[in-house]
Design an enzyme around this catalytic site. Structure first.
Site, PDB file in Angstrom:
ATOM      1  N   ASP A 197      35.185  42.575  36.574  1.00 44.92           N
ATOM      2  CA  ASP A 197      34.395  41.472  36.025  1.00 44.92           C
ATOM      3  C   ASP A 197      33.796  40.576  37.099  1.00 44.92           C
ATOM      4  OD1 ASP A 197      34.395  41.601  33.268  1.00 44.92           O
ATOM      5  OD2 ASP A 197      36.344  40.642  33.077  1.00 44.92           O
TER       6      ASP A 197
HETATM    7  C1  GLC Z   1      37.556  35.680  35.501  1.00 50.57           C
HETATM    8  C2  GLC Z   1      38.793  36.298  36.111  1.00 50.57           C
HETATM    9  C3  GLC Z   1      38.830  37.766  35.885  1.00 50.57           C
HETATM   10  C4  GLC Z   1      38.636  38.053  34.442  1.00 50.57           C
HETATM   11  C5  GLC Z   1      37.403  37.349  33.881  1.00 50.57           C
HETATM   12  C6  GLC Z   1      37.365  37.543  32.393  1.00 50.57           C
HETATM   13  O1  GLC Z   1      36.447  36.166  36.110  1.00 50.57           O
HETATM   14  O2  GLC Z   1      38.867  36.065  37.478  1.00 50.57           O
HETATM   15  O3  GLC Z   1      40.052  38.310  36.319  1.00 50.57           O
HETATM   16  O4  GLC Z   1      38.482  39.420  34.278  1.00 50.57           O
HETATM   17  O5  GLC Z   1      37.435  35.985  34.153  1.00 50.57           O
HETATM   18  O6  GLC Z   1      36.204  37.079  31.810  1.00 50.57           O
HETATM   19  C1  GLC Z   2      40.766  41.048  33.801  1.00 51.76           C
HETATM   20  C2  GLC Z   2      39.936  41.392  32.597  1.00 51.76           C
HETATM   21  C3  GLC Z   2      39.517  42.845  32.602  1.00 51.76           C
HETATM   22  C4  GLC Z   2      38.903  43.211  33.914  1.00 51.76           C
HETATM   23  C5  GLC Z   2      39.807  42.837  35.079  1.00 51.76           C
HETATM   24  C6  GLC Z   2      39.138  43.041  36.408  1.00 51.76           C
HETATM   25  O1  GLC Z   2      42.013  41.682  33.702  1.00 51.76           O
HETATM   26  O2  GLC Z   2      40.637  41.114  31.414  1.00 51.76           O
HETATM   27  O3  GLC Z   2      38.610  43.104  31.576  1.00 51.76           O
HETATM   28  O4  GLC Z   2      38.645  44.574  33.916  1.00 51.76           O
HETATM   29  O5  GLC Z   2      40.156  41.462  34.988  1.00 51.76           O
HETATM   30  O6  GLC Z   2      38.122  42.124  36.643  1.00 51.76           O
END
Ligand code: GLC
Ligand code: GLC
Length: 820
Positions: free
Chosen positions: A494
């Site tokens: 993400d």
């Molecule tokens: C933030 C977090 C990430 C997560 C995302 C979800 O970016 O750092 O870990 O996956 O939010 O929207």
């Molecule tokens: C968080 C989010 C997941 C994402 C991950 C890596 O765990 O929930 O959707 O893949 O972060 O960013």
């Protein structure tokens, strides 16, 4: 250092001192009513939605960290000394403190000055309430005169509003009190804020013993300027019998206990949620008094110790059933307890809670993730196939007609979340993996014919199979300049935001898009696509659609070729191409030269298996990314903010997506190592992040030793080895898949149960029992040579290959596996 021990026979983790490095929590409830509880009774409860129906108040990020909970105070009415048998909130030193976190229940007990107390918290199956079963024993040689006070603070339902909208909320609080005159029901405190208007629900807090008094106004109970650790009512040994009007409604019962030497008393508290029919809210009609006819039988029932015990036994039996379907006996105790108990339990918790409520997820934030929920399925589908089916259909109904997906949907409405929107280009492909896992587990091919809406619009409904086809098409319709999938806002990571270019503080990296998205590409999605294409090929073949099967094979080959041409960096797979067409995750980069995700996913998708690239990529992981605490996400960590990379470079080096050990993707490397047959490596990686195996270093790891955390700080962080964000993470499902399906090798396949273990060379074997499509498989694996080549004997007959074909009607099978 350790703070407790595993009691595997009881399926409990026993915490033996209250001051764990962080609150070590557990979950109560499995259907509609849920609670979080820490080892010192901190936490809160809610009905269905942690944001909109919050029953009790919890203060996140407070000091002390864990503030607000299911509190009890004991007071010696002779000396005036008082304490909490759960340690918090009073924090007087206790003897014999233990907290037993079990499957859906928590038992906390201790002794103070010769008074032993224990409380068992749980939520009965099919009820919207929780039970606190308390026992108090006088171990002194003399009689003891004691006071027991209970305490919860009610939340005014909408947790977000509850912590912000004080100009209103300090005026709305209302309660009703029954002081215990009603025979069979002790004192009951009803929390009915907003019941006078549009809410048809209320909370209640009942006590089985006659009351000496009660409190419902926080300030009256605590005293002005006093905290939960020094309530004036407890100090004085006298409840105030306060009625909350506005301010902060609480529930506290005061019970006096006169115990002779050796004498015990059992009490029950019931905290619950109740809805009334709108036209029968009040009794008498036209009054403002809650109609309690609906709830009184429930309260009476669970204040009865025999009924409460029976409910507890039923809860245990429920978990025996859920976990009993797959049990293993291996030479490694950590593997056994994670597979048989804790990892499976964590998968069920992620089924129930998704990412909503933990001590790191505040319950007011994220909805259900399209990709997260699809992956979570992999960990619980064998335990609750019917609910997995429902979940798949819910997720698919939020899919967009172009095959894309809302990144999140709201659990209550089951609708896509417009605020976050779509264009996370990996999202739809996870639905293919989740659905394939469901079919492999159940053999329920009919699910593909279910008619499912697009974007929740029934007029657009099409069979689920069509959703999977469009998910695949979505990738193929969006290929970039190198023939690799365009990344969109982000893929699995993400925080790798290649089209964001955000220079505004506070802007969301996930929803801001400043570039047209026609250049930045993801090698990871190419790997994921080939993996999904393999599943689609299997499905199409089963359906007799051989042309279509061939098309998926060709499409996978096309992306494989694109990765060979542009996604290979010489010794590992590249991660992506950025908006300028420059590689990410390449020797050419100054920072972020190699990433974990494509090494795992491309090999899982079958890339590089024939030409040595897979081995090379995995060797690069071992060399550059592996640490004693797990495999970091990339190296070198980003030391500054890069406009063209986004959120990944916002974290200080070593944390979260910036080179933290993101435990979700470590199992992809375990699986890839198992695929290439390197059993010792696969298992070594499993052990590095296995919570139970890290129990001995709890003072470094700091999170619970019985469940996975999302992240362990990477080697660039000053706190290398420290875990954060335990419980609600895709890590649970993927580690479960890695150990059970790839290392132990017991893997549902479309046509049956595949058994192809890739276990450590020094294991003599293992055994397992597994329910699969109505049959119990008794599996024994024996090592006769150092490798992973398996020969199977099924029900006494040698089998060609490793897939035991499903035989309808057969209910017991034995499988003997010899490894050479
Ligand atoms: C933030 C977090 C990430 C997560 C995302 C979800 O970016 O750092 O870990 O996956 O939010 O929207
Ligand atoms: C968080 C989010 C997941 C994402 C991950 C890596 O765990 O929930 O959707 O893949 O972060 O960013």
């Amino acid at each position: 250092m350790k703070y407790g021990l595993f009691d595997d026979a009881r399926r409990e983790y026993v915490i033996t001192r209250p001051d764990t490095p962080l609150p070590w929590i557990n979950y109560l409830g499995s259907q509609d009513y849920f609670g979080i509880i820490s080892n010192t009774a901190g936490g809160y409860s809610f009905y269905r939605d942690a944001r909109l129906r919050r029953l009790t108040r919890y203060r996140y990020n407070n000091v002390p960290f864990d503030t607000g909970g299911r509190y009890l105070y004991l007071r010696d009415d002779t000396s005036g000394e008082y304490w909490s048998p759960t340690w918090q909130p009073v924090r007087r030193p206790l003897e014999d403190y233990t907290c037993r976190h079990g499957m859906g229940y928590t038992i906390i007990g201790s002794t103070f000055s010769g008074i032993a107390a224990e409380v068992r918290y749980f939520v009965p199956l099919d009820e919207t309430l929780e039970i606190w079963q308390v026992s108090v024993t006088n171990r002194r040689a003399e009689p003891a005169d004691l006071s027991l006070f209970s305490f919860v603070e009610f939340a005014l339902w909408d947790a977000q509003d509850d912590m912000t909208n004080f100009q209103r909320n300090f005026n709305t609080g209302e309660v009703e009190i029954e002081d215990g005159a009603d025979p069979g029901i002790g004192g009951v405190i009803y929390h009915k804020t907003e019941y006078r208007e549009r809410r048809d629900h209320f909370a209640y807090f009942a006590c089985s013993a006659p009351l000496a008094g009660y409190d419902t106004q926080r300030e009256a109970f605590l005293g002005p300027y006093q905290g939960f650790d020094t309530p004036q009512a407890v100090i004085d040994g006298r409840a105030r019998n306060s009625h909350a009007h506005g301010w902060a409604p609480v529930g506290s019962h005061h019970v006096r206990l006169a115990l002779g030497p050796g004498e015990s008393r059992r009490l029950i508290f019931v905290l619950g949620y109740q809805e009334n029919p709108r036209d029968r809210k009040f009794d008498p009609p036209g009054s403002q008094v809650i109609n309690k006819a609906t709830v009184k039988p429930i309260i009476a029932r669970y204040l009865d110790p025999a009924q409460a015990d029976a409910a507890f036994d039923a809860l245990r039996a429920y978990w025996d059933g859920l976990l009993g379907g797959f049990q293993v006996d291996t030479p490694d105790e950590h593997t056994d307890r994670m597979v048989n108990i804790w990892n499976a339990y964590q998968c069920m918790v992620t089924f129930n809670l998704s990412r909503s409520a933990s001590f790191y997820e505040s319950g007011v934030g994220r909805g259900m993730g399209f990709r997260d929920s699809s992956q979570d399925l992999l960990g619980f589908v064998h335990m609750i196939p019917a609910r997995a089916r429902e979940r798949i259909l819910d997720i698919a109904a939020t899919q967009l007609p172009d095959g894309g997906a809302y990144h999140q949907y709201q659990p209550l409405t089951k609708r896509g979340n417009d605020a976050i929107g779509s264009n996370f280009n990996d999202d739809p492909l996870w639905l293919v993996l989740g659905t394939a896992a469901y079919i492999k587990e159940t053999g329920d091919w009919d699910i593909l014919n279910e008619s499912v809406a697009y974007d929740n619009d029934d007029s657009l409904a099409a069979p689920l199979y069509n959703h999977l086809q469009r998910a695949m098409g979505y990738t193929l319709d969006r290929l970039g300049p190198h023939g690799l999938p365009l990344i969109g806002r982000a893929d699995w990571n993400d925080c790798l935001n290649l089209n964001t270019f955000s220079a505004e503080p506070g802007e969301s990296f996930q929803t801001t898009t400043n570039m047209d998205g026609k250049v930045a590409e993801s090698v990871f999605i190419a790997g994921l696509f080939t993996l999904a294409a393999g599943e689609m090929t299997g499905i199409a073949r089963h359906l007799g659609l051989s042309d279509e099967a061939a098309r998926y094979r060709d499409a996978a080959a096309q992306l494989d070729a694109a990765v060979q041409a542009h996604g290979w960096d010489g010794a590992w797979f590249r991660r992506a191409y950025d908006h300028f067409g420059q590689p990410v995750g390449s020797q050419e980069c100054e920072e972020g030269q190699i990433f974990i995700e494509p090494q795992g996913m491309c090999v899982m998708g079958g890339m590089g298996l024939k030409d040595g690239r897979a081995l090379q990529a995995l060797d690069s992981v071992a060399e550059r990314l592996a640490t004693d605490h797990g495999i970091v996400l990339h190296q070198p960590a980003y030391t500054q903010y890069y406009l063209n990379l986004g959120e990944i470079s916002t974290y200080p080096p070593g944390y979260k997506e910036n080179a933290g050990i993101f435990c979700h993707n470590n199992p992809w490397i375990m699986i890839a190592e198992a695929i290439v047959g390197r059993s010792d490596r696969a298992f070594d990686y499993y052990r590095r992040i296995c919570p139970s195996a890290r129990e001995a270093i709890s003072d470094v790891h700091r999170c619970e030793p019985y469940v996975y955390a999302q992240m362990i700080a990477g080697k660039d962080a000053p706190t290398h080895g420290e875990a954060k964000n335990s419980w609600l993470t895709g890590t649970a499902a993927w580690n479960y898949v890695a150990i059970t399906q790839w290392i132990l090798g017991i893997r549902p396949a479309f046509e049956g149960l595949e058994i192809a273990p890739v276990i450590p060379a020094d294991w003599p074997g293992f055994s397992a029992t597994r329910q699969f499509r109505g049959a119990t498989y008794a599996i024994t694996v024996r090592r006769e040579g150092p490798g992973s080549s398996a020969s199977l004997v099924v029900d006494g007959e040698p089998l060609a290959g490793t897939v035991v074909p499903h035989r309808p009607g057969v209910t017991a099978r034995t499988v003997e596996v010899t490894l050479r």
